[in-house]
Design a protein around this motif. Structure first.
Motif, mmCIF file in Angstrom:
data_model
loop_
_atom_site.group_PDB
_atom_site.id
_atom_site.type_symbol
_atom_site.label_atom_id
_atom_site.label_comp_id
_atom_site.label_asym_id
_atom_site.label_seq_id
_atom_site.Cartn_x
_atom_site.Cartn_y
_atom_site.Cartn_z
ATOM 1 N N PRO A 37 -23.492 -22.339 -45.738
ATOM 2 C CA PRO A 37 -22.126 -21.934 -45.386
ATOM 3 C C PRO A 37 -21.337 -22.981 -44.596
ATOM 4 O O PRO A 37 -20.120 -23.038 -44.689
ATOM 5 C CB PRO A 37 -22.340 -20.684 -44.531
ATOM 6 N N ASP A 38 -22.009 -23.826 -43.830
ATOM 7 C CA ASP A 38 -21.291 -24.838 -43.040
ATOM 8 C C ASP A 38 -21.026 -26.118 -43.823
ATOM 9 O O ASP A 38 -20.525 -27.091 -43.281
ATOM 10 C CB ASP A 38 -22.046 -25.162 -41.752
ATOM 11 N N GLY A 39 -21.356 -26.137 -45.118
ATOM 12 C CA GLY A 39 -21.141 -27.308 -45.956
ATOM 13 C C GLY A 39 -22.345 -28.217 -46.053
ATOM 14 O O GLY A 39 -22.334 -29.193 -46.785
ATOM 15 N N SER A 40 -23.413 -27.908 -45.319
ATOM 16 C CA SER A 40 -24.641 -28.696 -45.381
ATOM 17 C C SER A 40 -25.318 -28.493 -46.731
ATOM 18 O O SER A 40 -25.170 -27.449 -47.361
ATOM 19 C CB SER A 40 -25.599 -28.286 -44.267
ATOM 20 N N VAL A 41 -26.077 -29.517 -47.165
ATOM 21 C CA VAL A 41 -26.755 -29.467 -48.459
ATOM 22 C C VAL A 41 -28.229 -29.803 -48.244
ATOM 23 O O VAL A 41 -28.559 -30.736 -47.520
ATOM 24 C CB VAL A 41 -26.137 -30.481 -49.450
ATOM 25 N N VAL A 42 -29.114 -29.030 -48.882
ATOM 26 C CA VAL A 42 -30.550 -29.287 -48.833
ATOM 27 C C VAL A 42 -31.052 -29.357 -50.266
ATOM 28 O O VAL A 42 -30.806 -28.457 -51.065
ATOM 29 C CB VAL A 42 -31.309 -28.191 -48.058
ATOM 30 N N VAL A 56 -20.654 -31.615 -39.483
ATOM 31 C CA VAL A 56 -20.040 -31.238 -38.207
ATOM 32 C C VAL A 56 -18.553 -31.015 -38.458
ATOM 33 O O VAL A 56 -18.008 -31.521 -39.435
ATOM 34 C CB VAL A 56 -20.247 -32.328 -37.116
ATOM 35 N N PRO A 57 -17.892 -30.261 -37.580
ATOM 36 C CA PRO A 57 -16.447 -30.097 -37.736
ATOM 37 C C PRO A 57 -15.727 -31.434 -37.606
ATOM 38 O O PRO A 57 -16.153 -32.316 -36.866
ATOM 39 C CB PRO A 57 -16.071 -29.166 -36.578
ATOM 40 N N TYR A 58 -14.639 -31.588 -38.329
ATOM 41 C CA TYR A 58 -13.848 -32.817 -38.304
ATOM 42 C C TYR A 58 -13.211 -32.953 -36.925
ATOM 43 O O TYR A 58 -12.394 -32.117 -36.516
ATOM 44 C CB TYR A 58 -12.800 -32.751 -39.416
ATOM 45 N N SER A 59 -13.552 -33.997 -36.188
ATOM 46 C CA SER A 59 -13.174 -34.118 -34.774
ATOM 47 C C SER A 59 -11.667 -34.206 -34.553
ATOM 48 O O SER A 59 -11.157 -33.661 -33.575
ATOM 49 C CB SER A 59 -13.882 -35.306 -34.130
ATOM 50 N N VAL A 60 -10.945 -34.878 -35.424
ATOM 51 C CA VAL A 60 -9.493 -35.008 -35.236
ATOM 52 C C VAL A 60 -8.826 -33.642 -35.370
ATOM 53 O O VAL A 60 -7.975 -33.266 -34.561
ATOM 54 C CB VAL A 60 -8.889 -36.014 -36.238
ATOM 55 N N ILE A 64 -7.060 -30.401 -32.465
ATOM 56 C CA ILE A 64 -5.842 -29.602 -32.613
ATOM 57 C C ILE A 64 -6.186 -28.116 -32.551
ATOM 58 O O ILE A 64 -5.571 -27.353 -31.825
ATOM 59 C CB ILE A 64 -5.135 -29.934 -33.944
ATOM 60 N N ASP A 65 -7.196 -27.725 -33.350
ATOM 61 C CA ASP A 65 -7.608 -26.322 -33.427
ATOM 62 C C ASP A 65 -9.063 -26.282 -33.892
ATOM 63 O O ASP A 65 -9.376 -26.777 -34.982
ATOM 64 C CB ASP A 65 -6.709 -25.586 -34.420
ATOM 65 N N PRO A 66 -9.965 -25.692 -33.107
ATOM 66 C CA PRO A 66 -11.385 -25.669 -33.474
ATOM 67 C C PRO A 66 -11.658 -25.029 -34.837
ATOM 68 O O PRO A 66 -12.519 -25.488 -35.584
ATOM 69 C CB PRO A 66 -12.037 -24.859 -32.357
ATOM 70 N N PRO A 73 -15.440 -29.664 -42.742
ATOM 71 C CA PRO A 73 -16.611 -30.355 -42.176
ATOM 72 C C PRO A 73 -16.791 -31.746 -42.789
ATOM 73 O O PRO A 73 -16.377 -31.994 -43.924
ATOM 74 C CB PRO A 73 -17.771 -29.438 -42.553
ATOM 75 N N VAL A 74 -17.392 -32.637 -42.006
ATOM 76 C CA VAL A 74 -17.691 -33.992 -42.469
ATOM 77 C C VAL A 74 -19.200 -34.225 -42.345
ATOM 78 O O VAL A 74 -19.855 -33.639 -41.493
ATOM 79 C CB VAL A 74 -16.906 -35.053 -41.663
#
Length: 169
Positions: A37-42, A56-60, A64-66, A73-74
């Protein structure tokens, strides 16, 4: 040999979680790839070769907004394991640098100082190899080796994001 593709969708409706699993089988051997669900791949091969990519969430955007940052995600970490033993670990560490003064920015959830640099560090097997930094004020990207000791490349962009100058500084 029997060849077939198998698609398995695993849906969990509580807490709005969606997993996607792709199976590829050749005879008895099964190759499984899961998107979490978080975009991770196994991805797991029949010979116990596992490649996992965490996000992880995109820091930029998170600045602005969590919730916005989590929506895009990146890739952050990639581990390769063979037979349960770690073969290699590849990691990007993202960072933001803020202005030194006490000025306020329009939005943002953090200190109120505007972000002046965005960067990331490449780590392989625990060792920092490359660092890239984008400077918003000058419109340049710098690529460093060995934790900002040696600058390998510097690229300057115009206002339309086209490179106009590149090379070592």
């Amino acid at each position: 040999m029997d060849y077939y593709w198998g698609f398995l969708f695993h849906l969990l409706f509580h807490s709005s979680v969606l997993n996607f699993v792709l199976l590829f089988c050749i005879g008895e051997a099964e190759h499984r790839t899961s998107v979490l669900p978080d975009g991770s791949v196994v991805s797991v091969a029949p010979w116990s070769h596992t490649v996992s990519t965490d996000t992880v969430p995109y820091s930029v955007l998170s600045d602005i907004d969590p919730v916005l940052g989590e929506s895009f995600p990146v890739p952050a970490k990639q581990k390769t394991e063979i037979g349960g033993d770690l073969a290699n670990r590849f990691e990007w560490r993202y960072f933001l640098r803020r202005a030194q003064g006490t000025g306020k920015s329009g939005g943002g959830r953090s200190s109120g100082k505007p972000v002046v640099q965005v960067g990331r560090k490449l780590r392989v097997n625990g060792e920092n190899l490359l660092t890239t930094e984008y400077d918003r004020e000058t419109g340049t990207v710098a690529v460093f080796m060995d934790d900002r000791i040696t600058e390998l490349l510097n690229v300057t962009y115009d206002r339309t994001a086209r490179p106009v100058k590149w090379g070592p500084r």
